[in-house]
Design an enzyme around this catalytic site. Structure first.
Site, PDB file in Angstrom:
ATOM      1  N   ARG A 164       0.865  -1.172   0.000  1.00  0.00           N
ATOM      2  CA  ARG A 164       0.000   0.000   0.000  1.00  0.00           C
ATOM      3  C   ARG A 164       0.903   1.223   0.000  1.00  0.00           C
ATOM      4  O   ARG A 164       2.029   1.188   0.495  1.00  0.00           O
ATOM      5  CB  ARG A 164      -0.899   0.020   1.237  1.00  0.00           C
ATOM      6  CG  ARG A 164      -1.825  -1.181   1.364  1.00  0.00           C
ATOM      7  CD  ARG A 164      -2.622  -1.109   2.660  1.00  0.00           C
ATOM      8  NE  ARG A 164      -3.568  -2.222   2.777  1.00  0.00           N
ATOM      9  CZ  ARG A 164      -3.308  -3.368   3.392  1.00  0.00           C
ATOM     10  NH1 ARG A 164      -2.117  -3.574   3.946  1.00  0.00           N
ATOM     11  NH2 ARG A 164      -4.220  -4.327   3.444  1.00  0.00           N
ATOM     12  N   LYS A 187      -2.588  -2.853   7.810  1.00  0.00           N
ATOM     13  CA  LYS A 187      -3.812  -2.407   8.480  1.00  0.00           C
ATOM     14  C   LYS A 187      -4.046  -3.199   9.758  1.00  0.00           C
ATOM     15  O   LYS A 187      -3.808  -4.403   9.808  1.00  0.00           O
ATOM     16  CB  LYS A 187      -5.013  -2.588   7.541  1.00  0.00           C
ATOM     17  CG  LYS A 187      -5.053  -1.599   6.384  1.00  0.00           C
ATOM     18  CD  LYS A 187      -6.332  -1.766   5.593  1.00  0.00           C
ATOM     19  CE  LYS A 187      -6.434  -0.709   4.503  1.00  0.00           C
ATOM     20  NZ  LYS A 187      -7.684  -0.851   3.713  1.00  0.00           N
ATOM     21  N   HIS A 255      -2.718   2.757  -6.248  1.00  0.00           N
ATOM     22  CA  HIS A 255      -3.289   1.516  -5.716  1.00  0.00           C
ATOM     23  C   HIS A 255      -3.480   0.479  -6.823  1.00  0.00           C
ATOM     24  O   HIS A 255      -3.468  -0.725  -6.564  1.00  0.00           O
ATOM     25  CB  HIS A 255      -4.612   1.804  -5.014  1.00  0.00           C
ATOM     26  CG  HIS A 255      -4.912   0.850  -3.889  1.00  0.00           C
ATOM     27  ND1 HIS A 255      -4.057   0.680  -2.830  1.00  0.00           N
ATOM     28  CD2 HIS A 255      -5.958   0.010  -3.678  1.00  0.00           C
ATOM     29  CE1 HIS A 255      -4.563  -0.228  -1.999  1.00  0.00           C
ATOM     30  NE2 HIS A 255      -5.710  -0.650  -2.499  1.00  0.00           N
ATOM     31  N   ARG A 258      -0.709  -1.953  -7.010  1.00  0.00           N
ATOM     32  CA  ARG A 258      -0.854  -3.057  -6.051  1.00  0.00           C
ATOM     33  C   ARG A 258      -1.803  -4.125  -6.614  1.00  0.00           C
ATOM     34  O   ARG A 258      -1.534  -5.322  -6.512  1.00  0.00           O
ATOM     35  CB  ARG A 258      -1.370  -2.493  -4.727  1.00  0.00           C
ATOM     36  CG  ARG A 258      -1.706  -3.513  -3.643  1.00  0.00           C
ATOM     37  CD  ARG A 258      -1.977  -2.745  -2.356  1.00  0.00           C
ATOM     38  NE  ARG A 258      -2.869  -3.443  -1.455  1.00  0.00           N
ATOM     39  CZ  ARG A 258      -2.483  -4.323  -0.531  1.00  0.00           C
ATOM     40  NH1 ARG A 258      -1.213  -4.656  -0.437  1.00  0.00           N
ATOM     41  NH2 ARG A 258      -3.363  -4.882   0.272  1.00  0.00           N
ATOM     42  N   HIS A 281      -4.187  -9.284   3.338  1.00  0.00           N
ATOM     43  CA  HIS A 281      -5.649  -9.285   3.440  1.00  0.00           C
ATOM     44  C   HIS A 281      -6.102 -10.207   4.563  1.00  0.00           C
ATOM     45  O   HIS A 281      -5.560 -11.295   4.743  1.00  0.00           O
ATOM     46  CB  HIS A 281      -6.278  -9.759   2.127  1.00  0.00           C
ATOM     47  CG  HIS A 281      -6.190  -8.753   1.036  1.00  0.00           C
ATOM     48  ND1 HIS A 281      -6.263  -9.078  -0.300  1.00  0.00           N
ATOM     49  CD2 HIS A 281      -6.042  -7.400   1.072  1.00  0.00           C
ATOM     50  CE1 HIS A 281      -6.164  -7.994  -1.028  1.00  0.00           C
ATOM     51  NE2 HIS A 281      -6.033  -6.961  -0.221  1.00  0.00           N
ATOM     52  N   TYR A 290      -9.374  -8.118  -5.543  1.00  0.00           N
ATOM     53  CA  TYR A 290      -8.202  -7.377  -5.966  1.00  0.00           C
ATOM     54  C   TYR A 290      -7.558  -7.983  -7.202  1.00  0.00           C
ATOM     55  O   TYR A 290      -6.962  -7.296  -8.002  1.00  0.00           O
ATOM     56  CB  TYR A 290      -7.160  -7.345  -4.839  1.00  0.00           C
ATOM     57  CG  TYR A 290      -7.268  -6.165  -3.920  1.00  0.00           C
ATOM     58  CD1 TYR A 290      -6.283  -5.195  -3.884  1.00  0.00           C
ATOM     59  CD2 TYR A 290      -8.364  -6.014  -3.084  1.00  0.00           C
ATOM     60  CE1 TYR A 290      -6.389  -4.104  -3.039  1.00  0.00           C
ATOM     61  CE2 TYR A 290      -8.483  -4.941  -2.233  1.00  0.00           C
ATOM     62  CZ  TYR A 290      -7.482  -3.981  -2.214  1.00  0.00           C
ATOM     63  OH  TYR A 290      -7.595  -2.904  -1.388  1.00  0.00           O
TER      64      TYR A 290
END
Length: 311
Positions: A164, A187, A255, A258, A281, A290
């Protein structure tokens, strides 16, 4: 927005306790916590007014399906779209699961409320050739050579490692020279190990050799023109200039690099679970979106990995 005075002190305490819970145990990022707080606060304020005034936590236990429908209609009436309303409903359900466990009431009316339907936007990766052209173009477009090398190094990390933009810009001077494997905190504070391609290490080394600012272990690895932390907007602008010159669609964003990392790995035969780990994830379904996985590819993975499919 409904009057927040309709929220009783006891209900405010419950909300505070739930937010502390998701911070501590679920590892939610602060932006996520803030969004949850806003969504549930609006819900609680509406319910308070809808029930005729603040009635405390006992009033929350009496919320039925008609109350939920009234709230959702109210939210749509103030312009909330299906995606945002689905997110708000998810936050309310999470709060009710926590509260009903503690207060011992049946929350099935809230938990069974159906989420509004919306079309998920699939990410749009760019081709491997276009990704290489973006990196080369971003490097040449900058007014200063070191800034061009910096932009190219950041974009190379996005595409070559699937980072990211916040993760790439979170690297410190002590992380260079880059090792063959990086430990990335993503995250929710989740850590993962990410292999670093030789091209990415070389791009970072080129940038560091040209960077006029001193290399300091605790300083950001990627610097702005004046030596401070690089603003992610500058990377976005570099991508914008590159895509305009190359005639790429507006979806060619940082993004998207990615997305492309994941898609190209999958197309080369990469395992979905391994790609999930590389991207950081929490669920495989996110990875599937994605990577723009088609049904045929999913069936190939299923047939190759499922015990029953293998016979």
């Amino acid at each position: 927005m409904a009057d927040t005075l309709a929220i009783s002190p006891g209900t405010r305490d419950a909300l505070s306790g739930w937010l502390d819970h998701i911070r501590a145990l679920d590892g939610a990022a602060e932006k996520t916590v803030a969004a949850y707080r806003d969504d549930v606060t609006r819900f609680l304020a509406f319910i308070g007014v809808h029930q005729g005034g603040a009635q405390g936590r006992a009033g929350l236990a009496r919320v039925g399906l008609s109350d939920m429908r009234a709230w959702m209609a109210h939210e749509r009436g103030r312009g909330l779209g299906p995606r945002s309303l689905a997110r708000a409903l998810s936050a309310v359900k999470s709060f009710y699961r926590w509260l009903s466990d503690r207060d011992g009431f049946d929350a099935s009316a809230v938990l069974s409320t159906r989420s509004p339907k919306f079309t998920k936007k699939l990410p749009r990766p760019i081709s491997a050739e276009a990704a290489g052209e973006v990196i080369a173009t971003a490097e040449l477009q900058a007014r200063d050579g070191w800034i061009g090398a910096r932009d190219a190094a950041v974009i190379t990390l996005l595409y070559g490692c699937g980072l990211r933009i916040s993760e790439a810009l979170g690297l410190k001077g002590k992380d260079a020279p880059l090792a063959e494997v990086l430990r990335i905190t993503g995250k929710g504070g989740k850590e993962r190990l990410v292999p670093v391609l030789p091209a990415a290490r070389a791009a970072v080394e080129t940038y560091l050799a040209l960077c006029p600012h001193p290399h300091e272990n605790d300083a950001p690895l990627f610097r702005g023109a004046r030596g401070g932390a690089l603003n992610p907007r500058l990377v976005q602008q570099a991508m914008e200039r590159a895509r305009l010159q190359l005639g790429l669609p507006a979806t060619a964003t940082p993004h998207a690099m990615r997305h492309s990392f994941a898609t190209h790995l999958l197309n080369a035969g990469g395992d979905l679970r391994a790609i999930q780990e590389l991207l950081g994830h929490a669920s495989l379904s996110t990875t599937q979106a994605y990577t723009a996985v088609d049904t045929a590819r999913l069936m190939d993975v299923y047939e190759a990995s499922h015990p029953r499919a293998r016979g």
